[in-house]
Design an enzyme around this catalytic site. Structure first.
Site: not given
Ligand code: GLA
Length: 721
Positions: A473, A540
């Site tokens: 990430d 997301d």
């Protein structure tokens, strides 16, 4: 295939369906002549623009028909007589010198060279490269232009290097990887616009106007807001017809793409790392290498452009070892528990994972910290919540017959961390008061000692742990180009080189397992990342209605197998409810997985999930290897539909999603695409057998798709009989 016509000094680069032609001009520059549909002739110099345009100065006293500002160029430095938007700007010893580049030599060879420290298109058996050296003798600067031809995918890759061959410093201020000049300005520009939780969701199309259109990211990432994919197309081009030129960069950092229209109404496309703040000094003998740009041409609309890019990404960007292999069906702990994760919780998720057809349990953020305010950079497992450590937990997961995945965010450090306290100079900043986001700083990866420190910390902590999958990430932008050690004008690009080095190092140390990259959702969905990771967390935003737009936009440039999609509670981003079938049909668009707390679901639900996982495995090959044909765009529509067709055209999966309840859906007719007209196909739902020609031209009635069960998401398989 690359041809060089010695007499006329013409280079002709051919792919299956395209030609790219340029020549060494009478004045020893590289003059661009043509890019488009495949042609036979090499010598097309008759097309060279010789219009005399006053006021523009040049050095060719005796040849009055020369005009550097109307001809096409392969590279066009500032201060070379071309007054259009330059592709490179450099200075020697601080002066903006005249930068006249002359052709010196070239070679054509099989294969290609690696690009040092940067990702690039991997060569195939028939790959050929043309390498051309140009020099600026007055200033002793040498440019090498590389063209690598990927015949099958109709893709040409370009990059360049610059070398200081003199005795004074040379500083680079702009360094586009590719410059392509087109005749006329009758084009639309297509880009993927978006933002956090809406990445690439808006396929923007604008009429090209006089002036300069810029697609750029200055966030230290390819970003949620922009994407390095860009296309120019004929105004009448649509999904299936018309001329389209598609471009992309194999790069994940700041980029700049300019489409500028000259005073004559001609178009120049420039692609490369951003020049904002770029000031890169080359000492004598030093070199700088640009990222790679790729380009394709389609005479069959945006759909074929996408398929060219999809083929190229699969055959040359993604590692061979992962690209066509079935992907893990994961259950990810993030939307199940966020930071409230523990060994017990993960084992609980794992306990029923197999009942749902899941094969990999991924422990997301939270294994080394209780919230996002601390611990990042230290990489010490929270032993209270994970008493067996990562290695012990991985063993337990493996003993249950499952694979184990782990979340990392190696390029960052929390302000509240031992690493930052010890080395406050290890972060990128331009001030004693660094800008902060999510309580974290970006580590200064322009410095090797920082790359090594973080690689060592992570690999030591994970030593002995059997990890099958890494989610990598990156949760904030780089907003300050400042380092305690590196010159400011070099920070953004050196940071990217450091990130790639860290990725390569940890990949190698962790046993080259499957990496899924991520950037606060889909903020680094680009070819640079795909070189290291065969799939990317798309967003997301897991609301399936929004995902339709996000995934559709992403598919313009990236194959569906790279688009990581999870079946989730579905209401996380918006609170909006959705049916299971709708969620499954949206998530099975790409690399499929789950992200919810399985303990909240009944045995009946798990049976449904198991059915979805099984179904996904049945159609997965189409995702990994097939061709995508978009049928209905969700933009300005109540529906979204596409068909994925195997390369052999013996199988096709039609998906139809109802985004909005309308009265007329049952009577809608959908014509399929991509099938072989002469093959007969069985509709696996109704058993009806029809020829491809019928399915392509007559189509199917939507009402027939839901004879058995009324829902808002359907997929129907057609197989050759
Ligand atoms: C990012 C990712 C999420 C999750 C969190 C963890 O936002 O996109 O999927 O991993 O970080 O902090």
């Amino acid at each position: 295939m690359i041809r060089f016509n010695q007499d006329e000094k013409v280079f002709h680069l051919q792919t299956k369906n395209t030609s790219y032609v340029f020549c060494v001009s009478d004045f020893n520059s590289l003059e661009h002549l043509y890019y488009g549909k495949k042609i036979h002739d090499d010598n097309i110099k008759h097309i060279s623009n010789r219009q005399i345009y006053g006021h523009v100065a040049h050095e060719h006293r005796e040849k009055r028909d020369f005009n550097a500002s109307v001809q096409g160029f392969e590279i066009s430095p500032f201060n070379s007589g071309d007054i259009r938007t330059p592709s490179v700007i450099y200075n020697c010893d601080g002066n903006l010198d005249c930068n006249r580049l002359r052709y010196r030599s070239h070679k054509i060879y099989k294969g290609r060279k690696q690009i040092d420290g940067l990702p690039y298109s991997r060569p195939l058996k028939d790959t050929e490269t043309l390498e051309i050296i140009l020099t600026d003798d007055e200033n002793q600067v040498e440019f090498t232009l590389y063209y690598t031809v990927f015949e099958g995918a109709d893709v040409i890759a370009r990059h360049q290097t610059v070398k200081n061959t003199g005795k004074s410093d040379v500083t680079i201020q702009k360094f586009a990887s590719a410059c392509i000049d087109f005749y006329g300005m009758n084009y639309d520009v297509v880009t993927l616009e978006g933002m956090y939780i809406y990445e690439r969701a808006m396929v923007s199309r604008e009429k090209l106007k006089r002036g300069t259109f810029k697609n750029e990211s200055l966030s230290g990432t390819s970003s949620h807001n922009k994407n390095p994919f860009i296309a120019i197309c004929a105004p009448n081009a649509d999904e299936d017809n018309g001329e389209v030129y598609g471009f992309n960069l194999v790069y994940s950092g700041n980029f700049s793409e300019e489409v500028s229209v000259s005073f004559l109404g001609d178009t120049r496309v420039l692609l490369g790392m951003s020049d904002v703040g770029l000031y890169w000094t080359l000492k004598p003998t030093q070199c700088l290498c640009s990222p790679e740009a790729i380009m394709t041409y389609s005479s069959e609309g945006l759909g074929q452009m996408s398929r060219n890019f999809h083929d190229h990404v699969r055959s040359s960007i993604i590692e061979e070892e992962f690209v066509y292999s079935p992907r893990p069906i994961v259950i990810n702990s993030w939307e199940a528990s966020y930071f409230a994760v523990s060994e017990e919780k993960v084992l609980q998720l794992a306990s029923t994972a197999k009942d749902c057809g899941i094969d990999t349990v991924v422990l997301d953020d939270g294994w080394f910290r209780p919230n996002d305010k601390q611990g990042l950079g230290d990489w010490r497992t929270d032993k209270q919540r994970f008493p067996s450590g990562i290695s012990g937990l991985a063993d337990k997961i493996h003993a249950m017959g499952l694979k184990f995945g782990l979340w990392l965010e190696p390029e960052m450090v929390n302000e509240n961390s031992e690493l930052y306290k010890k080395h406050p100079d290890y972060v990128l900043t331009t001030s004693k008061n660094p800008l902060i986001s999510r309580s974290q700083y970006v580590l200064d990866l322009t410095r090797d000692e920082v790359v090594n420190e973080i690689a060592n910390r992570i690999s030591q902590e994970l030593e002995g742990a059997k990890i099958d999958y890494i989610k990598w990430d990156f949760n904030r932008y780089v907003c300050e180009a400042g380092s305690y050690k590196t010159a400011q004008g070099e920070v953004y690009h050196r940071q990217m080189l450091g990130s790639y080095k860290l990725l390569a190092t940890l990949k190698q140390r962790l046993g080259n397992v499957l990496f899924e990259t991520c950037c606060g959702g889909g903020g680094r969905f680009d070819l640079g990342m795909l070189y290291y990771s065969p799939q990317i967390w798309t967003s997301d935003n897991t609301d399936p209605y929004a995902r339709v737009f996000i995934q559709n936009g992403t598919s313009m440039a990236y194959p569906v197998s790279t688009i990581s999609c999870h079946f989730t509670k579905g209401d996380c981003t918006s609170g909006r409810q959705s049916t299971y079938d709708f969620r499954y049909n949206v998530a099975s668009f790409g690399a499929y997985g789950y992200e919810l707390d399985l303990s909240e679901y009944s045995a009946e639900d798990k049976e449904i999930f198991n059915g979805y996982s099984k179904n996904y495995r049945e159609i997965e090959e189409l995702n990994l290897k097939g061709d995508l044909f978009r049928l209905i765009s969700p933009e300005n529509s109540s529906f979204y539909s596409y068909v994925k067709v195997s390369k052999k055209k013996d199988k096709a999966l039609l998906t139809f999603l109802e985004l909005n309840a309308t009265g007329f859906v049952e009577s809608m007719v959908l014509r399929l695409k991509g099938l072989d007209p002469d093959k007969a196909y069985k509709n696996n739902q109704t058993g009806q057998v029809l020829y491809g020609s019928t399915l392509l031209n007559v189509g199917v009635r939507i009402g027939d798709l839901f004879r058995e069960k009324r829902c808002d998401g359907y997929s129907v398989l057609f197989t050759e009989v």
